[in-house]
Design a protein around this motif. Sequence first.
Motif, PDB file in Angstrom:
ATOM      1  N   UNK A  36       0.834  -1.198   0.000  1.00  0.00           N
ATOM      2  CA  UNK A  36       0.000   0.000   0.000  1.00  0.00           C
ATOM      3  C   UNK A  36       0.861   1.237   0.000  1.00  0.00           C
ATOM      4  N   UNK A  37       0.250   2.396  -0.178  1.00  0.00           N
ATOM      5  CA  UNK A  37       1.012   3.639  -0.247  1.00  0.00           C
ATOM      6  C   UNK A  37       1.554   4.062   1.108  1.00  0.00           C
ATOM      7  N   UNK A  38       2.486   5.008   1.098  1.00  0.00           N
ATOM      8  CA  UNK A  38       2.959   5.594   2.348  1.00  0.00           C
ATOM      9  C   UNK A  38       1.779   6.188   3.110  1.00  0.00           C
ATOM     10  N   UNK A  39       1.763   5.988   4.415  1.00  0.00           N
ATOM     11  CA  UNK A  39       0.690   6.529   5.230  1.00  0.00           C
ATOM     12  C   UNK A  39      -0.559   5.675   5.283  1.00  0.00           C
ATOM     13  N   UNK A  40      -0.513   4.486   4.675  1.00  0.00           N
ATOM     14  CA  UNK A  40      -1.697   3.625   4.660  1.00  0.00           C
ATOM     15  C   UNK A  40      -1.931   2.937   5.992  1.00  0.00           C
ATOM     16  N   UNK A  41      -0.887   2.898   6.844  1.00  0.00           N
ATOM     17  CA  UNK A  41      -1.026   2.247   8.136  1.00  0.00           C
ATOM     18  C   UNK A  41      -0.327   0.909   8.229  1.00  0.00           C
TER      19      UNK A  41
END
Length: 240
Positions: A36-41
Amino acid sequence: MTLLEVDGLSAGYGRAEVLHGVTLSVAAKQIVAIVGPNGAGKTTLMHAVMGLLPRQGSVMFMGQKAGDAGWLVRHGVVLVPETRALFTDMSVEDNLELGAFARWRQGARDLRSSMADVFAVFPRLAERRRQLAGTLSGGERQMLALGRALMAQPRLLLLDEPSLGLAPKVVGDIFRVIAGLRDRGIAILIVEQNARAALQLADYGYVLEMGRVALHGPCVALAEDARVVETYLGRRRETG
């Protein structure tokens, strides 16, 4: 056999909830990838599963309700964080011994044979066993972080961004080792920014977006999913 079952997991930092009802599972001898993208958790997910953050929902390991990080380590779950968290002013050998501390407290006295097994997986660490961890290259530090985790003889490894900051050739070497760990009977939950490499490595994958599971399925299917290709793998080159 299912080792890890996560159901409706929510977690965050203070009042800021980052994960919202995440559900996933990891079977024995299986590699499961979280992309997943950066900041997705993704890192928050690993920390919450490991009991390093307050969490809501259910985390079960081998049919038992998971406790805190100490409980999980005692039951065979080990996290390798993206920071690697090595003791840089200690030798390679001393760092490895610390990986077996929980087992030693439980009465294990096979540290030498466990270290020999680690050196068989990572011969370069054997060459540098007296060297300070802080003087190792990035790839060698990742090897040491993995080796230290193996000293605990885990049933399940949680790997957070194992390719972070490594040269492409070293990434290939590390991923080959990770695949070999599955062959040794170790299950792996891996968070990885390099979605292409993760989906090639793993058996099953979850796409995490804004703290929720957006997609999941066998990695072969995810690698062919139009949304995954467009967002995480890049457009396919058209032929003909």
